[in-house]
Design a protein around this motif. Structure first.
Motif, mmCIF file in Angstrom:
data_model
loop_
_atom_site.group_PDB
_atom_site.id
_atom_site.type_symbol
_atom_site.label_atom_id
_atom_site.label_comp_id
_atom_site.label_asym_id
_atom_site.label_seq_id
_atom_site.Cartn_x
_atom_site.Cartn_y
_atom_site.Cartn_z
ATOM 1 N N LEU A 115 0.834 -1.205 0.000
ATOM 2 C CA LEU A 115 0.000 0.000 0.000
ATOM 3 C C LEU A 115 0.871 1.258 0.000
ATOM 4 O O LEU A 115 0.651 2.201 0.753
ATOM 5 N N VAL A 116 1.852 1.266 -0.881
ATOM 6 C CA VAL A 116 2.786 2.386 -0.980
ATOM 7 C C VAL A 116 2.032 3.639 -1.432
ATOM 8 O O VAL A 116 1.270 3.604 -2.402
ATOM 9 N N VAL A 117 2.244 4.749 -0.720
ATOM 10 C CA VAL A 117 1.498 5.973 -1.021
ATOM 11 C C VAL A 117 2.291 6.959 -1.874
ATOM 12 O O VAL A 117 1.729 7.946 -2.374
ATOM 13 N N GLU A 118 3.577 6.735 -2.072
ATOM 14 C CA GLU A 118 4.382 7.669 -2.858
ATOM 15 C C GLU A 118 3.840 7.773 -4.291
ATOM 16 O O GLU A 118 3.366 6.781 -4.852
ATOM 17 N N PRO A 119 3.903 8.979 -4.905
ATOM 18 C CA PRO A 119 3.153 9.280 -6.146
ATOM 19 C C PRO A 119 3.816 8.772 -7.426
ATOM 20 O O PRO A 119 4.152 9.559 -8.327
#
Length: 376
Positions: A82-86
């Motif tokens: 669930l990586v949030v980096e764009p």
């Protein structure tokens, strides 16, 4: 057709698997999304150092000569943590616009920054009344000498709180829903007249409402040809959909694994609930949905360079099938976990939220079903 990955691609997968396992465990991620920043710039710097931000770009553009399959591999691993980096807004969307239609000057100015991690982009395309129609634009770009003046409101711009630049769609001519007359611009988020309202999203990311109030941009800000931007937007968003499908596969895989593990530990009537045949069947159905989703993701990814109609049909078919699978897997995971599954104390709730939000990004199941039928 050979579906085996190259040795280099397997190395990328192994490296990302370790990164996510060691630095994106559940407790760490939970702390990050609750923080004021909402992300970790040090992780973004690591992705740049590993070459992942330059992976999809050609060597001529300073990249590593990869493509959509490489982005697919990365996105699946990001989904598992669930990586949030764009990655999608910056590398897939902004990078896609630049590599497909950017001028040599634009590529020289922006691609290097994307690849080394110093420039972060957000894609401002959605509008409050647009309802998945990229041509339904109230944002305008009017000629002002050699440049343009932009006015409008963009909604739910994912990654915008962290962005240094924005890719903005605007109408340069025609009526509100005309397919012609749409243009694409790259602007600095800190430019005069750009106002943002930031907020967290349900699935733990950050987004902004972006207001453009007489924003002046030079002619060099225009990507591609004036008024002919819609086919380019559709191509880039199809690439984004394929990447998000890969992410959803990673999310579904972990959600299924968590559910199986929980069923072995949770006891009812003195025995693990995983021993109940009806729940075994449901977990097998979850796995089947996941496997079909992987196949459809491969199909869509490999069709991204096909002729326009063929590409659109493949991507819409994948978005429909994976949207249905994501809903099924997410809901079954919560049902088997019970009420605790929806609390912040259990990781499965966050995986469920991400799978639920997936359906609304770049067109939901109904939208892509209609597009697929219309292209028959």
């Amino acid at each position: 057709m050979d579906f085996n990955f190259t040795e280099e691609q397997e190395m990328v997968r192994d490296g990302l698997t370790r990164l996510v396992r060691e630095q994106y465990d559940w407790d760490t991620r939970h702390g990050v999304i609750q923080s004021e920043a909402g992300w970790r710039p040090e992780i973004w710097a690591q992705l740049a150092e590993l070459g992942l931000l330059g992976m999809p770009f050609s060597e001529e553009d300073g990249g590593f000569g990869g493509g959509a399959v490489d982005a697919m591999i990365a996105m699946e691993e990001f989904g598992k943590g669930l990586v949030v980096e764009p990655f999608v807004p910056t590398v897939v969307c902004a990078g896609g616009f630049l590599k497909h239609a950017g001028s040599e000057q634009q590529k020289a100015e922006h691609l290097g920054g994307i690849i080394d991690g110093s420039r972060i982009f957000a894609f401002a395309y959605a509008e409050p009344r647009g309802r998945f129609d990229y041509a339904d634009l109230q944002t305008t770009a009017k000629k002002d000498g050699s440049g343009y003046i932009l006015n409008g409101h963009k909604a739910v711009v994912v990654g915008a709180p962290w962005a240094t630049h924005l890719i903005v769609t605007a109408r340069t001519s025609g009526d509100q829903r005309d397919r012609d007359g749409i243009s694409v611009f790259v602007i600095e988020k800190g430019a005069d007249g750009v106002v943002t309202r930031n907020y967290p999203t349900v699935d733990g990311r950050r987004a902004s409402e972006v207001y453009l109030e007489n924003v002046s941009v030079p002619a060099e800000a225009l990507i591609g040809s004036e008024g002919a931007g819609l086919p380019l937007i559709e191509r880039v968003t199809d690439e984004a959909v394929a990447a998000l499908c890969a992410e959803a596969c990673g999310v579904m895989k972990v959600a299924h694994q968590m559910t199986v593990e929980y069923s072995r530990q949770r006891k009812q009537f003195g025995v693990p609930i995983g021993s109940f045949q009806v729940l075994q069947h449901r977990m097998v159905d979850m796995f089947t949905e996941y496997e079909q989703a992987v196949s459809m993701t491969y199909f869509a990814t490999l069709k991204l360079d096909a002729p326009e109609k063929e590409r659109k049909r493949a991507v819409s078919a994948a978005k429909v099938r994976i949207g249905q699978a994501a809903r099924f897997v997410g809901q079954e995971a919560i049902q088997i976990h019970g009420g605790m599954g929806m609390t912040d104390e259990m990781a499965i709730g966050s995986y469920f939220k991400r799978l639920t939000i997936f359906d609304s990004e770049f067109g939901n199941v109904d939208h892509h079903m209609k597009r697929h039928i219309a292209l028959a």
